[in-house]
Motif scaffolding. Structure first.
Motif, short mmCIF file in Angstrom:
data_model
loop_
_atom_site.label_atom_id
_atom_site.label_comp_id
_atom_site.label_asym_id
_atom_site.label_seq_id
_atom_site.Cartn_x
_atom_site.Cartn_y
_atom_site.Cartn_z
N ARG A 114 51.66 13.75 24.18
CA ARG A 114 51.49 12.73 25.19
C ARG A 114 51.31 13.34 26.60
O ARG A 114 50.32 12.94 27.51
N ASN A 115 52.33 14.15 27.14
CA ASN A 115 52.35 14.69 28.44
C ASN A 115 51.23 15.67 28.64
O ASN A 115 50.46 15.47 29.66
N TYR A 116 50.82 16.30 27.72
CA TYR A 116 49.81 17.14 27.75
C TYR A 116 48.27 16.47 27.82
O TYR A 116 47.58 16.73 28.68
N LEU A 117 48.21 15.47 26.94
CA LEU A 117 46.95 14.51 27.06
C LEU A 117 46.87 13.74 28.44
O LEU A 117 45.86 13.84 28.99
N ILE A 118 47.95 13.49 28.94
CA ILE A 118 47.87 12.62 30.31
C ILE A 118 47.33 13.57 31.33
O ILE A 118 46.69 13.35 32.15
N GLN A 119 48.07 14.69 31.32
CA GLN A 119 47.67 15.88 32.44
C GLN A 119 46.15 16.24 32.47
O GLN A 119 45.62 16.24 33.34
N GLN A 120 45.79 16.44 31.00
CA GLN A 120 44.40 16.99 30.90
C GLN A 120 43.20 15.71 31.21
O GLN A 120 42.34 16.22 32.09
N ILE A 121 43.62 14.39 30.80
CA ILE A 121 42.54 13.66 31.01
C ILE A 121 42.76 13.40 32.50
O ILE A 121 41.75 12.96 33.26
N THR A 122 43.75 13.25 33.25
CA THR A 122 43.97 12.87 34.64
C THR A 122 43.08 13.84 35.14
O THR A 122 42.32 13.54 36.06
N LEU A 123 43.20 15.10 35.07
CA LEU A 123 42.40 16.12 35.72
C LEU A 123 41.01 16.12 35.66
O LEU A 123 40.06 16.04 36.58
N LEU A 124 40.37 15.70 34.09
CA LEU A 124 39.12 15.55 33.92
C LEU A 124 38.47 14.27 34.64
O LEU A 124 37.48 14.20 35.39
N ILE A 125 39.12 13.01 34.82
CA ILE A 125 38.75 11.89 35.40
C ILE A 125 38.77 12.08 36.95
O ILE A 125 37.68 11.88 37.65
N ARG A 126 39.77 12.79 37.65
CA ARG A 126 39.64 13.29 38.78
C ARG A 126 38.82 14.05 39.61
O ARG A 126 38.15 13.77 40.43
N ASN A 127 38.50 15.13 38.50
CA ASN A 127 37.54 16.17 39.05
C ASN A 127 35.89 15.57 39.02
O ASN A 127 35.23 16.14 39.65
N HIS A 128 35.90 14.62 38.05
CA HIS A 128 34.50 14.24 38.07
C HIS A 128 34.08 12.74 38.37
O HIS A 128 32.83 12.55 38.33
#
Length: 488
Positions: free
Chosen positions: A97-111
């Motif tokens: 859960r924490n890993y997925l939230i972190q990675q998805i957050t970065l993806l949404i924020r960066n693009h």
């Protein structure tokens, strides 16, 4: 005619909030595995349904972008490299859960684009669906009263591979990978970890120490008890083989029965940034096996803190060796990572280890050379290399400028490189076979008493230093290839 029975395909949903996206992943996964478990129980009690296949699917994260606009070039993860559609199947979203939230957050924020959560077309093997249910076990072939694979999906090794991390993956239909591992590859490793370590995957911490001697385990437990006695340490529990957990310094740990192949122990923190110690034993095969499976948990770093043969006359028993290069003669990774691939030293790891040695030994600067050498570590696959004709091996070791030799370090470093997990090696000289100092019982006892505790403390202290480092600094671009996945 065989029909397929599954809980249906709910509509795809797009999310600009990573937490909501992971909530959706958890719901879809719970529905799918719950359905499979219920149908499995029913089939075991009443027999297989006539002319019907029971199937459910992993959830999936999908992301699309239409622009070549470059994101912050300092980042080594959290973005895709080109326009297109990218996807990955997901398993155990509760565990990740924490890993997925972190990675998805970065993806949404960066693009500036949402992610889409849907049901994939990859079936969940029934073995993995019931893995989190201790009351359920899948019988061996022929013991169920019906042919299991005629009714349920089973693990498919033809699609469970390391093509993405090895750089040989060919995207189907132009859809690129979003993560380094597929759901079925992760499930396979989670099952193997439980088998080899006798601890559950959820206990593994983000910082992993590997050792090749059981002597380090007693010292790790003693250190853990001291930390649990300190309310300000940040450590909350200690988990030993068999998932036996203690939260206080004086708690009793039940005596282990038969030890697993790789006894594993976890000094845990609430945020997962504690330390895991894995005794991989001796040999590159175990080193590869352990790292192959721990890699799916996406640890922040792993270090080898074991014993080695010192190759220089100026070394003394108990001296440390900080690897800045590796001579790979272990051969277990030759098919996955070509031998010509350089395995670079990682500055962040090297500095953390050197500073930890200085802190624990109280030597500084030039004086550190009294007890530590920096140089090439040779890793071989023959434990009794000393018994062979010395002209060939010794000449090769000399030409490589090796200062130490073991059977695990290069394997662990090479798999760290392959799996994009920051790695390092700090060894302790336990014998000098080229100079007549063999590892004999009496010498070993004195050596182990004086050095094991200090060596382990250095490894833990280095991990604590790395814990305070931003992920984007620790996970540097040195470990990323031309066309990397967005997820770390």
């Amino acid at each position: 005619m065989i029909t397929t029975k599954h809980p249906g395909h709910p509509p795809d949903e797009s999310f600009n909030d990573a937490t909501e996206a992971v909530d959706r992943l958890e719901l879809l996964y719970k529905q799918a595995t719950g359905f499979l478990c219920d149908e499995f129980i029913r089939a075991m009690a009443d027999g297989a349904p006539d002319n019907q296949r029971i199937r459910a699917y992993y959830p999936e994260i999908r992301f699309s972008t239409l622009t070549f606009a470059q994101v912050d070039s300092r980042l080594s993860f959290g973005h895709v490299s080109a326009p297109g559609t990218y996807a990955t199947t997901v398993t155990r979203p509760d565990l990740f859960r924490n890993y997925l939230i972190q990675q998805i957050t970065l993806l949404i924020r960066n693009h500036g684009q949402p992610v889409t959560i849907s049901v994939s077309d990859t079936p969940i093997p029934v073995h993995f669906a019931v893995a989190s249910r201790p009351d359920l076990t899948v019988p061996q072939e022929g013991a169920a009263g019906f042919t299991l694979r005629d009714v349920f999906d089973v693990p498919d090794l033809s699609t469970t591979n390391d093509d993405i991390v090895n750089g040989t993956y060919q995207p189907p239909n132009g859809t690129g990978p979003l993560a380094l591992f597929t759901a079925q590859r992760i499930d396979y490793s989670l099952a193997r970890l439980s088998h080899y370590t006798a601890t559950s995957p959820e206990h593994f911490q983000n910082h992993v120490l590997f050792t090749n001697y059981q002597f380090y385990v007693a010292e790790f437990e003693a250190y853990a008890r001291a930390q649990l006695a300190d309310p300000d340490s940040g450590y909350t529990s200690f988990v030993s083989t068999g998932d036996h957990a203690i939260t206080g310094p004086d708690a009793v740990i039940p005596e282990a029965g038969k030890l697993p192949q790789m006894p594993t122990y976890h000094l845990k923190r609430e945020d997962g940034n504690g330390v895991t110690l894995v005794n991989i034993g001796v040999g590159p095969s175990n080193a590869k096996t352990a790292t192959d499976h721990i890699a799916v948990l996406r640890p922040h770093a792993w270090l080898m803190v074991g014993h080695c043969a010192g190759l220089r006359n100026t070394q003394a028993l108990g001296d440390f060796v900080l690897a800045h290069g590796y001579l790979r003669e272990d051969h277990v990774l030759d098919d996955d990572l070509p031998i010509w691939t350089p395995i670079p030293a990682l500055a962040e790891i090297q500095v953390a280890l050197e500073e930890a040695v200085a802190e624990i030994t109280e030597y500084e600067g030039f004086d550190l050379k009294r007890i530590m050498r920096t140089g090439t570590v040779a890793t071989i696959d023959n434990r009794n290399w000393e018994l062979r004709d010395q002209s060939g091996p010794v000449q090769r070791l000399s030409q490589s400028r090796a200062v130490a030799l073991d059977m695990e370090s290069a394997t662990i470093a090479a798999n760290g490189y392959r799996f994009r997990v920051p790695y390092g090696t700090l060894l302790c000289v336990s014998d000098k076979p080229l100079h007549g100092e063999l590892k004999l019982p009496g010498m070993a006892s004195d050596f182990y008493r004086t050095q094991v505790a200090r060596h382990l403390q250095i490894g833990i202290r280095a991990m604590e230093r790395l814990r305070g480092m931003p992920l984007e600094r620790l996970h540097s671009r040195k470990l990323r290839s031309f066309d990397e996945t967005a997820f770390l």
